[in-house]
Every structure is written in structure tokens, then in C-alpha cells.
Design a protein around this motif. Structure first.
Motif, PDB file in Angstrom:
ATOM      1  N   MET A   1       0.862  -1.275   0.043  1.00  0.00           N
ATOM      2  CA  MET A   1      -0.194  -0.062  -0.094  1.00  0.00           C
ATOM      3  C   MET A   1       0.860   1.096  -0.293  1.00  0.00           C
ATOM      4  SD  MET A   1      -2.201   1.238   3.036  1.00  0.00           S
ATOM      5  CE  MET A   1      -3.670   2.199   2.745  1.00  0.00           C
ATOM      6  N   PRO A   2       0.637   2.141  -1.013  1.00  0.00           N
ATOM      7  CA  PRO A   2       1.600   3.327  -0.992  1.00  0.00           C
ATOM      8  C   PRO A   2       1.240   4.260   0.174  1.00  0.00           C
ATOM      9  CG  PRO A   2      -0.239   3.420  -2.643  1.00  0.00           C
ATOM     10  CD  PRO A   2      -0.374   2.124  -2.186  1.00  0.00           C
ATOM     11  N   LEU A   3       2.099   5.011   0.783  1.00  0.00           N
ATOM     12  CA  LEU A   3       1.786   6.145   1.690  1.00  0.00           C
ATOM     13  C   LEU A   3       1.187   7.251   1.123  1.00  0.00           C
ATOM     14  CD1 LEU A   3       5.133   5.611   3.468  1.00  0.00           C
ATOM     15  CD2 LEU A   3       3.082   4.443   4.112  1.00  0.00           C
ATOM     16  N   ALA A   4       0.465   7.830   2.053  1.00  0.00           N
ATOM     17  CA  ALA A   4      -0.209   9.079   1.461  1.00  0.00           C
ATOM     18  C   ALA A   4       0.152  10.175   2.570  1.00  0.00           C
ATOM     19  CB  ALA A   4      -1.643   8.948   1.505  1.00  0.00           C
ATOM     20  N   PHE A   5       0.536  11.344   2.385  1.00  0.00           N
ATOM     21  CA  PHE A   5       0.860  12.388   3.213  1.00  0.00           C
ATOM     22  C   PHE A   5      -0.297  13.553   3.242  1.00  0.00           C
ATOM     23  CE2 PHE A   5       4.998  10.609   1.943  1.00  0.00           C
ATOM     24  CZ  PHE A   5       5.635  10.328   3.008  1.00  0.00           C
ATOM     25  N   SER A   6      -0.814  13.933   4.245  1.00  0.00           N
ATOM     26  CA  SER A   6      -1.875  14.862   4.390  1.00  0.00           C
ATOM     27  C   SER A   6      -1.431  15.931   5.607  1.00  0.00           C
ATOM     28  CB  SER A   6      -3.087  14.385   4.567  1.00  0.00           C
ATOM     29  OG  SER A   6      -3.524  13.725   5.617  1.00  0.00           O
ATOM     30  N   ILE A   7      -1.423  17.218   5.119  1.00  0.00           N
ATOM     31  CA  ILE A   7      -1.312  18.209   6.350  1.00  0.00           C
ATOM     32  C   ILE A   7      -2.379  18.409   7.106  1.00  0.00           C
ATOM     33  CG2 ILE A   7      -0.704  20.448   6.421  1.00  0.00           C
ATOM     34  CD1 ILE A   7       0.986  20.658   4.118  1.00  0.00           C
ATOM     35  N   LEU A   8      -2.254  18.254   8.484  1.00  0.00           N
ATOM     36  CA  LEU A   8      -3.251  18.375   9.385  1.00  0.00           C
ATOM     37  C   LEU A   8      -3.372  19.901   9.739  1.00  0.00           C
ATOM     38  CD1 LEU A   8      -2.939  15.287  11.523  1.00  0.00           C
ATOM     39  CD2 LEU A   8      -4.394  15.531   9.718  1.00  0.00           C
ATOM     40  N   THR A   9      -2.229  20.448   9.868  1.00  0.00           N
ATOM     41  CA  THR A   9      -2.339  21.837  10.189  1.00  0.00           C
ATOM     42  C   THR A   9      -0.918  22.363  10.083  1.00  0.00           C
ATOM     43  OG1 THR A   9      -2.742  23.649  11.803  1.00  0.00           O
ATOM     44  CG2 THR A   9      -1.792  21.822  12.770  1.00  0.00           C
ATOM     45  N   SER A  10      -1.017  23.689   9.666  1.00  0.00           N
ATOM     46  CA  SER A  10       0.470  24.276   9.520  1.00  0.00           C
ATOM     47  C   SER A  10       0.293  25.800   9.840  1.00  0.00           C
ATOM     48  CB  SER A  10       0.931  24.084   8.176  1.00  0.00           C
ATOM     49  OG  SER A  10       0.208  24.679   7.262  1.00  0.00           O
ATOM     50  N   SER A  11       1.464  26.286  10.079  1.00  0.00           N
ATOM     51  CA  SER A  11       1.454  27.894  10.318  1.00  0.00           C
ATOM     52  C   SER A  11       2.877  28.373  10.188  1.00  0.00           C
ATOM     53  CB  SER A  11       0.969  28.134  12.060  1.00  0.00           C
ATOM     54  OG  SER A  11       0.846  29.448  12.447  1.00  0.00           O
ATOM     55  N   ALA A  12       3.003  29.428   9.548  1.00  0.00           N
ATOM     56  CA  ALA A  12       4.178  30.065   9.194  1.00  0.00           C
ATOM     57  C   ALA A  12       4.203  31.365  10.122  1.00  0.00           C
ATOM     58  CB  ALA A  12       4.369  30.545   7.756  1.00  0.00           C
ATOM     59  N   SER A  13       5.263  31.713  10.744  1.00  0.00           N
ATOM     60  CA  SER A  13       5.480  32.743  11.636  1.00  0.00           C
ATOM     61  C   SER A  13       4.092  32.886  12.816  1.00  0.00           C
ATOM     62  CB  SER A  13       5.660  34.117  10.879  1.00  0.00           C
ATOM     63  OG  SER A  13       6.747  34.089  10.338  1.00  0.00           O
ATOM     64  N   PRO A  14       3.980  31.649  13.190  1.00  0.00           N
ATOM     65  CA  PRO A  14       2.677  31.544  14.213  1.00  0.00           C
ATOM     66  C   PRO A  14       2.735  32.364  15.833  1.00  0.00           C
ATOM     67  CG  PRO A  14       4.199  29.675  14.504  1.00  0.00           C
ATOM     68  CD  PRO A  14       4.728  30.498  13.421  1.00  0.00           C
ATOM     69  N   GLN A  15       4.093  32.643  15.856  1.00  0.00           N
ATOM     70  CA  GLN A  15       4.054  33.207  17.370  1.00  0.00           C
ATOM     71  C   GLN A  15       5.200  34.518  17.010  1.00  0.00           C
ATOM     72  OE1 GLN A  15       5.323  30.506  20.344  1.00  0.00           O
ATOM     73  NE2 GLN A  15       7.138  31.579  20.853  1.00  0.00           N
ATOM     74  N   GLY A  16       4.714  35.681  17.628  1.00  0.00           N
ATOM     75  CA  GLY A  16       5.232  36.971  17.541  1.00  0.00           C
ATOM     76  C   GLY A  16       6.489  37.258  18.638  1.00  0.00           C
ATOM     77  N   SER A  17       6.370  36.403  19.585  1.00  0.00           N
ATOM     78  CA  SER A  17       7.400  36.615  20.808  1.00  0.00           C
ATOM     79  C   SER A  17       7.772  35.241  21.132  1.00  0.00           C
ATOM     80  CB  SER A  17       6.635  37.513  21.689  1.00  0.00           C
ATOM     81  OG  SER A  17       5.696  37.027  22.374  1.00  0.00           O
TER      82      SER A  17
END
Length: 133
Positions: A1-17
Motif C-alpha cells: 500500500m503506498p503511503l499518503a501524506f496529508s497536512i493536518l495543520t501548519s502555521s508560518a510565523s505563528p508566534q510573534g514573541s
């Protein structure tokens, strides 16, 4: 069975400090799916740990400094028969870190017995770098 990748969540620059922990958006992992959590951050004194979803999180890749002298990268993984929905908390063990990017991936079709430690690392690197993360 081939592997399948899925993004559950992502965040760029999520934290300012700077903070000693960072909490992701809520995710709902599928039963028996391999979950990979990656985080880039600016602090060289601590390996991040993770908690959440009723899972045990293990460090997969030791945080490394990028070739350009940029952020450190930590990758953790977990497998669970029946994970709960919720956020994942990264903790920097008392150190203050500025989080730049977090990505939570689900790898469907992978089990620990299928991939093993070495192959798991290869899958993680391919999953994140092939997507430019």
C-alpha cells in the motif's frame, strides 16, 4: 500500500514573541496513522518535546541548524490506535524560543513495524522537504 501524506495543520510565523511553549491549532488524527510534527525555532539550548492527542511523542530528528545559519528544526513522531482531537503543545523545557513554522502531517498507510526507525527518518525528511516545508 503506498503511503499518503496529508497536512493536518501548519502555521508560518505563528508566534510573534519568545515563549517557553507553543500550541498548534486543533488536529484530529486518524486511528493508527503515523503523525509527524515539525517545528522550526530560534533557540539552541533545548530539544522541543510534544504533548497532545492522547499520544506519546518521540523525537525523530535531533534539531539541526540550517546551512544558512537560520532556525533549528525539530521533528517528532507518534502512532496511536485511537488518538483524540485537540491541539499539540511543543515545550522548550524552560528555554524561551521564537517559533517560525509548525507543520503536523499524517502519514496514512505507515505503521512503526512497517517503517522502522531509519526508514521513518527518511519518510519524515522526504515528507517535509519535498513540500518545501
Amino acid at each position: 500500500m503506498p503511503l499518503a501524506f496529508s497536512i493536518l495543520t501548519s502555521s508560518a510565523s505563528p508566534q510573534g514573541s519568545d515563549a517557553s511553549s507553543y500550541v498548534t491549532a486543533s488536529v484530529d488524527p486518524a486511528d493508527n496513522a503515523l503523525i509527524l510534527a515539525a517545528i522550526t525555532y530560534q533557540v539552541d539550548t533545548s530539544h522541543p518535546t510534544a504533548t497532545g492527542n492522547g499520544l506519546t511523542w518521540n523525537e525523530l530528528i535531533t534539531p539541526v541548524l540550517s546551512q544558512s545559519g537560520g532556525p533549528y528544526l525539530g521533528v517528532l513522531y507518534s502512532l496511536g490506535a485511537a488518538p483524540s482531537a485537540g491541539a499539540i503543545t511543543f515545550d522548550f523545557n524552560g528555554s524561551s524560543a521564537s517559533v517560525e513554522l509548525s507543520v503536523i502531517l499524517s502519514v496514512d498507510g505507515a505503521t512503526y513495524s512497517y517503517v522502522g526507525d531509519h526508514a521513518l527518518g527518511v519518510y519524515a525528511w522526504n515528507a517535509f522537504y519535498a513540500r518545501g516545508l
